[in-house]
Design an enzyme around this catalytic site. Structure first.
Site, PDB file in Angstrom:
ATOM      1  CG  HIS A  62      -1.937   1.015   1.144  1.00 47.82           C
ATOM      2  ND1 HIS A  62      -3.074   1.089   1.938  1.00 47.82           N
ATOM      3  CD2 HIS A  62      -2.236   2.254   0.528  1.00 47.82           C
ATOM      4  CE1 HIS A  62      -3.908   1.929   1.396  1.00 47.82           C
ATOM      5  NE2 HIS A  62      -3.366   2.770   0.608  1.00 47.82           N
ATOM      6  CG  HIS A  98      -0.972   6.373  -2.134  1.00 46.77           C
ATOM      7  ND1 HIS A  98      -2.031   6.275  -2.983  1.00 46.77           N
ATOM      8  CD2 HIS A  98      -1.112   5.962  -0.990  1.00 46.77           C
ATOM      9  CE1 HIS A  98      -3.048   5.863  -2.411  1.00 46.77           C
ATOM     10  NE2 HIS A  98      -2.686   5.733  -1.029  1.00 46.77           N
ATOM     11  NE  ARG A 138       1.140  11.070  -4.005  1.00 49.91           N
ATOM     12  CZ  ARG A 138      -0.131  10.842  -3.361  1.00 49.91           C
ATOM     13  NH1 ARG A 138      -0.946  10.110  -4.018  1.00 49.91           N
ATOM     14  NH2 ARG A 138      -0.496  10.908  -2.044  1.00 49.91           N
ATOM     15  CG  ASP A 149      -2.473   5.205   3.071  1.00 51.80           C
ATOM     16  OD1 ASP A 149      -2.303   5.266   1.855  1.00 51.80           O
ATOM     17  OD2 ASP A 149      -3.384   5.567   3.536  1.00 51.80           O
TER      18      ASP A 149
HETATM   19  O1  DOR Z   1      -4.721  10.053   3.089  1.00 50.66           O
HETATM   20  C1  DOR Z   1      -5.000   9.467   2.063  1.00 50.66           C
HETATM   21  N1  DOR Z   1      -4.130   9.690   0.963  1.00 50.66           N
HETATM   22  N2  DOR Z   1      -5.725   8.332   1.940  1.00 50.66           N
HETATM   23  C2  DOR Z   1      -5.974   7.885   0.558  1.00 50.66           C
HETATM   24  O2  DOR Z   1      -6.947   6.952   0.600  1.00 50.66           O
HETATM   25  C3  DOR Z   1      -5.233   8.402  -0.387  1.00 50.66           C
HETATM   26  C4  DOR Z   1      -3.976   9.004  -0.041  1.00 50.66           C
HETATM   27  C5  DOR Z   1      -3.360   9.706  -1.175  1.00 50.66           C
HETATM   28  O3  DOR Z   1      -3.321   9.341  -2.540  1.00 50.66           O
HETATM   29  O4  DOR Z   1      -3.031  10.929  -0.958  1.00 50.66           O
HETATM   30 ZN    ZN Z   2      -3.654   4.747   0.487  1.00 54.89          ZN
END
Ligand code: DOR
Ligand code: ZN
Length: 432
Positions: free
Chosen positions: A56, A58, A60, A299
Protein backbone atom coordinates in the site's frame (compact mmCIF):
# COMPACT_ATOMS: atom_id res chain seq x y z
CA UNK A 1 32.20 -16.98 -6.56
CA UNK A 2 30.80 -14.42 -8.96
CA UNK A 3 27.68 -12.47 -8.07
CA UNK A 4 27.64 -13.91 -4.56
CA UNK A 5 27.17 -12.49 -1.09
CA UNK A 6 27.72 -14.02 2.34
CA UNK A 7 26.06 -12.48 5.36
CA UNK A 8 27.78 -13.75 8.49
CA UNK A 9 26.37 -14.10 11.99
CA UNK A 10 22.86 -12.91 11.34
CA UNK A 11 20.30 -13.41 14.10
CA UNK A 12 17.04 -14.67 12.61
CA UNK A 13 13.67 -13.82 14.12
CA UNK A 14 13.64 -17.14 15.96
CA UNK A 15 16.97 -16.33 17.65
CA UNK A 16 19.27 -18.65 15.66
CA UNK A 17 22.53 -17.02 14.57
CA UNK A 18 23.47 -18.27 11.10
CA UNK A 19 25.24 -17.40 7.85
CA UNK A 20 23.26 -16.64 4.72
CA UNK A 21 24.79 -17.30 1.36
CA UNK A 22 23.24 -15.66 -1.72
CA UNK A 23 24.11 -16.16 -5.36
CA UNK A 24 22.58 -14.64 -8.48
CA UNK A 25 19.99 -12.82 -6.46
CA UNK A 26 18.65 -15.73 -4.46
CA UNK A 27 19.30 -17.27 -1.05
CA UNK A 28 21.27 -20.49 -1.60
CA UNK A 29 21.94 -21.58 1.98
CA UNK A 30 20.97 -20.64 5.52
CA UNK A 31 23.18 -22.41 8.03
CA UNK A 32 26.48 -22.78 9.78
CA UNK A 33 28.65 -23.11 6.67
CA UNK A 34 30.65 -20.19 5.38
CA UNK A 35 31.21 -20.56 1.62
CA UNK A 36 33.61 -18.27 -0.20
CA UNK A 37 31.80 -15.24 -1.64
CA UNK A 38 32.59 -12.22 -3.75
CA UNK A 39 31.29 -10.01 -0.99
CA UNK A 40 30.93 -10.51 2.78
CA UNK A 41 28.75 -8.54 5.18
CA UNK A 42 29.31 -9.12 8.87
CA UNK A 43 25.98 -8.84 10.68
CA UNK A 44 27.66 -9.20 14.08
CA UNK A 45 24.68 -10.92 15.70
CA UNK A 46 22.21 -8.26 14.62
CA UNK A 47 18.67 -9.14 13.64
CA UNK A 48 18.12 -10.10 10.03
CA UNK A 49 14.59 -10.11 8.63
CA UNK A 50 13.16 -10.61 5.15
CA UNK A 51 12.79 -7.29 3.34
CA UNK A 52 9.45 -5.63 4.06
CA UNK A 53 6.71 -5.88 1.44
CA UNK A 54 4.51 -2.78 1.41
CA UNK A 55 1.42 -3.45 -0.69
CA UNK A 56 0.00 0.00 0.00
CA UNK A 57 2.20 2.80 -1.33
CA UNK A 58 1.34 5.96 -3.26
CA UNK A 59 4.38 6.49 -5.48
CA UNK A 60 2.91 9.28 -7.71
CA UNK A 61 5.49 9.83 -10.52
CA UNK A 62 4.44 10.67 -14.10
CA UNK A 63 2.32 13.84 -13.98
CA UNK A 64 2.66 14.05 -10.18
CA UNK A 65 6.40 13.52 -9.93
CA UNK A 66 6.76 16.86 -8.12
CA UNK A 67 5.19 15.04 -5.14
CA UNK A 68 7.23 11.84 -5.49
CA UNK A 69 8.62 9.49 -8.13
CA UNK A 70 9.85 5.92 -8.22
CA UNK A 71 13.45 6.98 -7.57
CA UNK A 72 12.65 9.02 -4.45
CA UNK A 73 10.00 6.62 -3.12
CA UNK A 74 12.23 3.60 -3.58
CA UNK A 75 15.18 5.35 -1.92
CA UNK A 76 12.87 6.10 1.00
CA UNK A 77 11.77 2.46 0.98
CA UNK A 78 15.32 1.09 0.95
CA UNK A 79 16.25 3.19 3.95
CA UNK A 80 13.14 2.03 5.78
CA UNK A 81 13.80 -1.65 5.06
CA UNK A 82 11.07 -1.98 2.42
CA UNK A 83 12.30 -4.11 -0.50
CA UNK A 84 9.03 -4.38 -2.45
CA UNK A 85 6.51 -1.62 -3.12
CA UNK A 86 3.05 -1.91 -4.67
CA UNK A 87 1.78 1.34 -6.08
CA UNK A 88 -1.81 2.51 -5.74
CA UNK A 89 -3.81 3.41 -8.87
CA UNK A 90 -4.72 7.01 -7.95
CA UNK A 91 -1.84 8.41 -9.97
CA UNK A 92 -2.01 10.69 -12.98
CA UNK A 93 -2.81 9.05 -15.31
CA UNK A 94 -4.89 6.83 -13.03
CA UNK A 95 -4.29 3.11 -13.40
CA UNK A 96 -7.64 1.86 -14.56
CA UNK A 97 -6.98 1.05 -18.15
CA UNK A 98 -4.26 -0.78 -20.06
CA UNK A 99 -2.39 2.24 -21.51
CA UNK A 100 -2.04 3.78 -18.04
CA UNK A 101 -0.84 0.43 -16.70
CA UNK A 102 1.84 0.39 -19.40
CA UNK A 103 2.85 3.94 -18.47
CA UNK A 104 3.18 2.84 -14.86
CA UNK A 105 5.36 -0.18 -15.65
CA UNK A 106 7.62 2.16 -17.61
CA UNK A 107 7.87 4.65 -14.74
CA UNK A 108 8.53 1.85 -12.23
CA UNK A 109 11.73 0.85 -14.03
CA UNK A 110 13.42 3.65 -12.07
CA UNK A 111 12.77 1.79 -8.84
CA UNK A 112 15.70 0.72 -6.64
CA UNK A 113 13.46 -1.90 -5.01
CA UNK A 114 11.01 -4.47 -6.38
CA UNK A 115 7.69 -3.23 -7.60
CA UNK A 116 4.07 -4.19 -8.16
CA UNK A 117 0.96 -2.35 -9.27
CA UNK A 118 -2.56 -2.31 -7.84
CA UNK A 119 -5.12 -1.77 -10.60
CA UNK A 120 -8.00 0.66 -10.00
CA UNK A 121 -11.68 -0.30 -10.05
CA UNK A 122 -14.26 2.02 -11.56
CA UNK A 123 -17.93 1.37 -12.22
CA UNK A 124 -17.29 0.15 -15.73
CA UNK A 125 -13.70 -0.96 -16.28
CA UNK A 126 -14.26 -4.70 -15.76
CA UNK A 127 -12.97 -5.56 -19.23
CA UNK A 128 -9.75 -3.67 -18.61
CA UNK A 129 -9.33 -5.39 -15.26
CA UNK A 130 -9.69 -8.80 -16.89
CA UNK A 131 -7.02 -7.96 -19.43
CA UNK A 132 -4.52 -6.44 -17.00
CA UNK A 133 -1.44 -8.65 -16.64
CA UNK A 134 1.01 -8.96 -13.78
CA UNK A 135 -0.92 -6.86 -11.29
CA UNK A 136 -0.81 -7.22 -7.50
CA UNK A 137 -4.47 -6.63 -6.68
CA UNK A 138 -7.56 -4.59 -7.50
CA UNK A 139 -8.05 -1.35 -5.57
CA UNK A 140 -11.41 0.25 -5.00
CA UNK A 141 -12.15 3.57 -3.29
CA UNK A 142 -15.59 3.81 -1.69
CA UNK A 143 -15.01 7.45 -0.78
CA UNK A 144 -13.09 10.23 -2.43
CA UNK A 145 -9.51 10.59 -1.25
CA UNK A 146 -7.12 11.96 -3.87
CA UNK A 147 -8.69 9.32 -6.09
CA UNK A 148 -11.01 11.17 -8.45
CA UNK A 149 -13.41 8.24 -8.66
CA UNK A 150 -15.55 6.35 -6.18
CA UNK A 151 -17.45 3.05 -6.25
CA UNK A 152 -20.17 2.52 -3.70
CA UNK A 153 -23.04 0.77 -5.50
CA UNK A 154 -23.57 -2.74 -4.06
CA UNK A 155 -24.22 -4.13 -7.55
CA UNK A 156 -20.80 -3.03 -8.79
CA UNK A 157 -19.08 -4.26 -5.65
CA UNK A 158 -20.70 -7.69 -6.05
CA UNK A 159 -19.40 -7.89 -9.60
CA UNK A 160 -15.90 -6.91 -8.55
CA UNK A 161 -15.88 -9.46 -5.74
CA UNK A 162 -16.76 -12.17 -8.26
CA UNK A 163 -14.04 -10.86 -10.52
CA UNK A 164 -11.50 -11.02 -7.68
CA UNK A 165 -12.37 -14.69 -7.27
CA UNK A 166 -12.14 -15.39 -10.98
CA UNK A 167 -8.80 -13.62 -11.35
CA UNK A 168 -7.48 -14.90 -8.02
CA UNK A 169 -6.57 -11.34 -7.00
CA UNK A 170 -7.53 -9.68 -3.72
CA UNK A 171 -9.87 -6.71 -3.85
CA UNK A 172 -8.27 -4.01 -1.69
CA UNK A 173 -10.79 -1.49 -0.45
CA UNK A 174 -10.62 1.99 0.96
CA UNK A 175 -13.59 1.49 3.24
CA UNK A 176 -15.39 4.78 3.90
CA UNK A 177 -18.78 5.58 2.34
CA UNK A 178 -18.86 8.67 0.16
CA UNK A 179 -22.56 9.39 0.75
CA UNK A 180 -22.01 9.31 4.51
CA UNK A 181 -18.93 11.55 4.29
CA UNK A 182 -20.96 14.08 2.27
CA UNK A 183 -23.73 14.02 4.87
CA UNK A 184 -21.26 14.80 7.65
CA UNK A 185 -19.72 17.62 5.65
CA UNK A 186 -23.02 19.46 6.08
CA UNK A 187 -22.92 19.12 9.87
CA UNK A 188 -19.49 20.32 10.97
CA UNK A 189 -17.25 23.26 10.23
CA UNK A 190 -14.54 22.44 7.76
CA UNK A 191 -11.29 22.52 9.69
CA UNK A 192 -8.64 20.08 10.85
CA UNK A 193 -10.08 19.82 14.37
CA UNK A 194 -13.22 18.32 12.80
CA UNK A 195 -11.54 16.09 10.23
CA UNK A 196 -12.38 12.89 12.14
CA UNK A 197 -16.03 14.01 12.36
CA UNK A 198 -16.32 15.22 8.78
CA UNK A 199 -15.23 11.70 7.86
CA UNK A 200 -17.12 10.19 10.77
CA UNK A 201 -16.27 6.70 12.05
CA UNK A 202 -19.81 5.66 11.15
CA UNK A 203 -18.89 6.12 7.48
CA UNK A 204 -16.07 3.59 7.76
CA UNK A 205 -18.08 1.20 9.91
CA UNK A 206 -21.01 1.29 7.46
CA UNK A 207 -18.75 0.67 4.50
CA UNK A 208 -17.05 -2.27 6.18
CA UNK A 209 -20.39 -3.73 7.26
CA UNK A 210 -21.59 -3.56 3.65
CA UNK A 211 -18.38 -5.12 2.32
CA UNK A 212 -18.53 -8.02 4.78
CA UNK A 213 -22.15 -8.69 3.90
CA UNK A 214 -21.45 -8.63 0.16
CA UNK A 215 -18.39 -10.87 0.54
CA UNK A 216 -20.47 -13.32 2.53
CA UNK A 217 -23.03 -13.51 -0.26
CA UNK A 218 -20.74 -13.37 -3.29
CA UNK A 219 -17.43 -14.84 -2.14
CA UNK A 220 -14.25 -13.30 -3.53
CA UNK A 221 -11.08 -12.14 -1.83
CA UNK A 222 -11.60 -9.05 0.30
CA UNK A 223 -8.69 -7.05 1.75
CA UNK A 224 -9.71 -4.04 3.80
CA UNK A 225 -6.97 -1.43 3.79
CA UNK A 226 -5.98 0.85 6.69
CA UNK A 227 -8.63 -0.18 9.21
CA UNK A 228 -8.79 2.58 11.82
CA UNK A 229 -11.69 1.90 14.17
CA UNK A 230 -12.19 -0.58 17.02
CA UNK A 231 -15.61 -1.52 15.65
CA UNK A 232 -14.30 -2.54 12.23
CA UNK A 233 -11.47 -4.57 13.75
CA UNK A 234 -14.03 -6.48 15.83
CA UNK A 235 -16.41 -6.98 12.89
CA UNK A 236 -13.68 -8.28 10.62
CA UNK A 237 -12.28 -10.59 13.31
CA UNK A 238 -15.79 -12.04 13.73
CA UNK A 239 -16.21 -12.50 9.97
CA UNK A 240 -12.87 -14.31 9.80
CA UNK A 241 -13.84 -16.54 12.71
CA UNK A 242 -17.00 -17.40 10.77
CA UNK A 243 -14.85 -18.51 7.84
CA UNK A 244 -15.09 -15.54 5.47
CA UNK A 245 -12.14 -14.79 3.18
CA UNK A 246 -11.35 -11.33 4.44
CA UNK A 247 -8.01 -9.86 5.42
CA UNK A 248 -7.17 -6.55 7.00
CA UNK A 249 -4.33 -4.10 7.11
CA UNK A 250 -3.49 -1.48 9.68
CA UNK A 251 -1.04 1.40 9.39
CA UNK A 252 1.52 2.56 11.95
CA UNK A 253 -0.24 5.94 12.14
CA UNK A 254 -3.59 4.42 13.07
CA UNK A 255 -1.88 2.19 15.64
CA UNK A 256 0.10 4.93 17.36
CA UNK A 257 -1.53 8.32 16.73
CA UNK A 258 -4.82 9.73 17.96
CA UNK A 259 -6.43 13.14 17.64
CA UNK A 260 -4.54 14.27 20.74
CA UNK A 261 -1.28 14.09 18.75
CA UNK A 262 -2.49 16.38 15.98
CA UNK A 263 -2.92 19.64 17.84
CA UNK A 264 -0.91 22.60 16.45
CA UNK A 265 0.14 20.55 13.46
CA UNK A 266 -2.02 22.10 10.74
CA UNK A 267 -2.99 19.65 8.03
CA UNK A 268 0.16 17.54 8.39
CA UNK A 269 -1.83 14.78 10.08
CA UNK A 270 -4.75 15.04 7.67
CA UNK A 271 -5.19 11.52 6.31
CA UNK A 272 -8.01 9.26 5.20
CA UNK A 273 -9.32 7.39 7.02
CA UNK A 274 -8.66 9.97 9.73
CA UNK A 275 -6.55 9.48 12.84
CA UNK A 276 -9.07 8.48 15.54
CA UNK A 277 -9.18 8.02 19.30
CA UNK A 278 -6.78 6.57 21.89
CA UNK A 279 -9.32 3.79 22.43
CA UNK A 280 -8.97 2.89 18.73
CA UNK A 281 -5.17 2.76 19.09
CA UNK A 282 -5.57 0.32 21.96
CA UNK A 283 -8.12 -1.82 20.12
CA UNK A 284 -6.03 -2.02 16.94
CA UNK A 285 -2.91 -2.88 18.90
CA UNK A 286 -4.81 -5.61 20.73
CA UNK A 287 -6.24 -6.97 17.47
CA UNK A 288 -2.69 -7.11 16.13
CA UNK A 289 -1.40 -8.88 19.25
CA UNK A 290 -4.32 -11.32 19.16
CA UNK A 291 -3.45 -12.32 15.60
CA UNK A 292 -6.47 -10.79 13.85
CA UNK A 293 -4.57 -8.16 11.85
CA UNK A 294 -3.00 -9.61 8.70
CA UNK A 295 -0.61 -6.95 7.45
CA UNK A 296 0.97 -3.56 8.03
CA UNK A 297 0.68 -1.11 5.13
CA UNK A 298 2.47 2.22 5.21
CA UNK A 299 -0.09 4.10 3.10
CA UNK A 300 2.90 6.28 2.22
CA UNK A 301 1.03 9.20 0.59
CA UNK A 302 3.36 12.07 -0.30
CA UNK A 303 2.17 15.56 -1.20
CA UNK A 304 4.14 18.79 -1.31
CA UNK A 305 4.44 20.80 1.87
CA UNK A 306 2.93 23.77 0.01
CA UNK A 307 -0.17 21.70 -0.65
CA UNK A 308 -0.36 20.52 2.95
CA UNK A 309 -0.10 24.13 4.13
CA UNK A 310 -3.17 25.23 2.17
CA UNK A 311 -6.48 25.86 3.98
CA UNK A 312 -8.14 22.67 5.28
CA UNK A 313 -10.56 22.12 2.38
CA UNK A 314 -7.81 22.41 -0.23
CA UNK A 315 -5.09 20.53 1.62
CA UNK A 316 -4.68 16.94 0.40
CA UNK A 317 -4.77 13.99 2.78
CA UNK A 318 -1.77 11.78 3.42
CA UNK A 319 1.84 11.92 4.54
CA UNK A 320 4.98 9.80 4.01
CA UNK A 321 5.46 6.58 5.96
CA UNK A 322 8.19 4.45 4.40
CA UNK A 323 11.04 5.73 6.56
CA UNK A 324 9.25 5.46 9.89
CA UNK A 325 7.06 2.37 9.69
CA UNK A 326 9.51 -0.32 10.82
CA UNK A 327 10.91 1.69 13.73
CA UNK A 328 7.37 2.45 14.89
CA UNK A 329 6.38 -1.21 14.71
CA UNK A 330 9.51 -2.19 16.63
CA UNK A 331 8.04 -0.48 19.65
CA UNK A 332 5.66 -3.38 20.09
CA UNK A 333 8.62 -5.75 20.02
CA UNK A 334 10.67 -3.69 22.47
CA UNK A 335 7.72 -3.47 24.83
CA UNK A 336 7.50 -7.26 24.73
CA UNK A 337 3.99 -7.17 23.30
CA UNK A 338 4.75 -9.09 20.12
CA UNK A 339 7.55 -11.44 19.16
CA UNK A 340 9.94 -10.80 16.31
CA UNK A 341 8.29 -13.60 14.35
CA UNK A 342 4.94 -11.80 14.52
CA UNK A 343 6.45 -8.61 13.14
CA UNK A 344 8.02 -10.60 10.32
CA UNK A 345 4.67 -12.24 9.63
CA UNK A 346 2.82 -8.89 9.46
CA UNK A 347 5.33 -7.01 7.35
CA UNK A 348 6.83 -9.73 5.14
CA UNK A 349 5.29 -13.18 5.14
CA UNK A 350 1.57 -12.42 5.09
CA UNK A 351 1.75 -9.80 2.33
CA UNK A 352 3.56 -12.38 0.17
CA UNK A 353 1.02 -15.10 1.00
CA UNK A 354 -2.14 -13.03 0.62
CA UNK A 355 -1.12 -11.48 -2.70
CA UNK A 356 0.59 -14.61 -3.98
CA UNK A 357 3.95 -12.87 -4.43
CA UNK A 358 6.43 -15.48 -5.59
CA UNK A 359 9.59 -16.32 -3.63
CA UNK A 360 9.72 -13.31 -1.35
CA UNK A 361 8.80 -12.48 2.25
CA UNK A 362 10.78 -15.17 4.03
CA UNK A 363 14.36 -16.17 4.70
CA UNK A 364 14.63 -19.55 3.03
CA UNK A 365 16.73 -21.29 0.45
CA UNK A 366 15.53 -20.59 -3.09
CA UNK A 367 13.77 -17.31 -2.25
CA UNK A 368 15.00 -14.01 -3.66
CA UNK A 369 17.58 -12.46 -1.35
CA UNK A 370 15.54 -9.49 -0.09
CA UNK A 371 16.98 -9.06 3.40
CA UNK A 372 17.40 -6.34 6.00
CA UNK A 373 19.74 -6.05 8.96
CA UNK A 374 18.47 -4.04 11.92
CA UNK A 375 20.41 -2.28 14.65
CA UNK A 376 17.87 -2.58 17.44
CA UNK A 377 19.78 -0.42 19.89
CA UNK A 378 20.15 2.62 17.67
CA UNK A 379 17.92 5.47 18.86
CA UNK A 380 17.10 8.29 16.50
CA UNK A 381 14.77 11.26 16.27
CA UNK A 382 12.36 11.55 13.34
CA UNK A 383 13.73 14.48 11.32
CA UNK A 384 11.71 14.91 8.13
CA UNK A 385 14.28 17.35 6.71
CA UNK A 386 16.59 14.33 6.31
CA UNK A 387 14.02 12.04 4.63
CA UNK A 388 14.74 10.55 1.20
CA UNK A 389 11.10 10.97 0.16
CA UNK A 390 10.25 14.29 -1.46
CA UNK A 391 7.61 14.78 1.24
CA UNK A 392 9.74 16.17 4.05
CA UNK A 393 7.20 16.41 6.87
CA UNK A 394 5.61 13.90 9.21
CA UNK A 395 3.14 13.74 12.07
CA UNK A 396 5.89 11.75 13.83
CA UNK A 397 8.44 14.58 13.53
CA UNK A 398 10.52 14.93 16.71
CA UNK A 399 9.53 11.49 18.00
CA UNK A 400 12.31 9.37 19.48
CA UNK A 401 12.39 5.89 17.96
CA UNK A 402 14.59 2.88 18.61
CA UNK A 403 15.80 0.58 15.85
CA UNK A 404 17.23 1.43 12.45
CA UNK A 405 17.91 -0.48 9.26
CA UNK A 406 21.66 -0.66 8.69
CA UNK A 407 21.57 -2.79 5.53
CA UNK A 408 18.89 -3.39 2.92
CA UNK A 409 19.59 -6.07 0.35
CA UNK A 410 17.42 -6.33 -2.76
CA UNK A 411 17.82 -9.38 -5.03
CA UNK A 412 21.16 -10.16 -3.42
CA UNK A 413 22.63 -6.65 -3.70
CA UNK A 414 23.07 -4.10 -0.90
CA UNK A 415 21.03 -1.02 -1.81
CA UNK A 416 21.21 0.74 1.54
CA UNK A 417 24.44 0.01 3.41
CA UNK A 418 26.86 1.92 5.66
CA UNK A 419 24.64 4.97 5.60
CA UNK A 420 24.53 5.26 1.82
CA UNK A 421 22.39 4.27 -1.13
CA UNK A 422 23.98 2.10 -3.80
CA UNK A 423 22.87 1.78 -7.42
CA UNK A 424 20.31 -0.93 -7.92
CA UNK A 425 17.48 -2.07 -10.13
CA UNK A 426 14.35 -3.54 -8.65
CA UNK A 427 12.45 -6.35 -10.32
CA UNK A 428 8.79 -6.56 -11.23
CA UNK A 429 7.07 -8.81 -8.68
CA UNK A 430 5.86 -12.17 -9.91
CA UNK A 431 2.77 -13.99 -8.73
CA UNK A 432 1.76 -17.57 -8.11
O1 DOR B 1 -4.90 10.05 3.13
C1 DOR B 1 -4.92 9.45 2.07
N1 DOR B 1 -4.11 9.80 1.04
N2 DOR B 1 -5.80 8.46 1.91
C2 DOR B 1 -6.01 7.90 0.71
O2 DOR B 1 -6.85 7.04 0.62
C3 DOR B 1 -5.29 8.38 -0.49
C4 DOR B 1 -4.02 8.98 -0.12
C5 DOR B 1 -3.39 9.76 -1.24
O3 DOR B 1 -3.30 9.21 -2.34
O4 DOR B 1 -2.95 10.86 -1.02
ZN1 ZN C 1 -3.74 4.72 0.44
Amino acid sequence: MENSLLIKNARLSDGRVLNIFCREGRIRSVGAESPGAERIIEAGGRWLMPGIIDVHTHIRDMELSHKEDWASASASAARGGVTSLCDMPNTRPATFDLPSLEAKWAAARKSLVNYGVNFGVTENNHRQIEQARGINALKMFMAESSAGYVVQQPGVIRRVLRLSQKLNKPLMVHSELQSCVEEHHKRYSHDMAHHHLLRHRECAIEATRLLLQLQKEEGGYLYIAHVATAEEAAMIAAAKAAGQTVWFEVTPHHLFLNTGHLKNNGNIGKVNPPIRQASDNRALQQALIDGHVDTIGTDHAPHTLEEKNKPYDQAPSGFPGLETSLALMLRLVHEGRIRRERLEELMCRRPAEIFGIKDRGSVREGAWADLIIIDEEKSWTVDPAAFFTKARYSPFAGMRLRGAVVTTIVNGRPVWHEGRLHPSKGMQLEYR
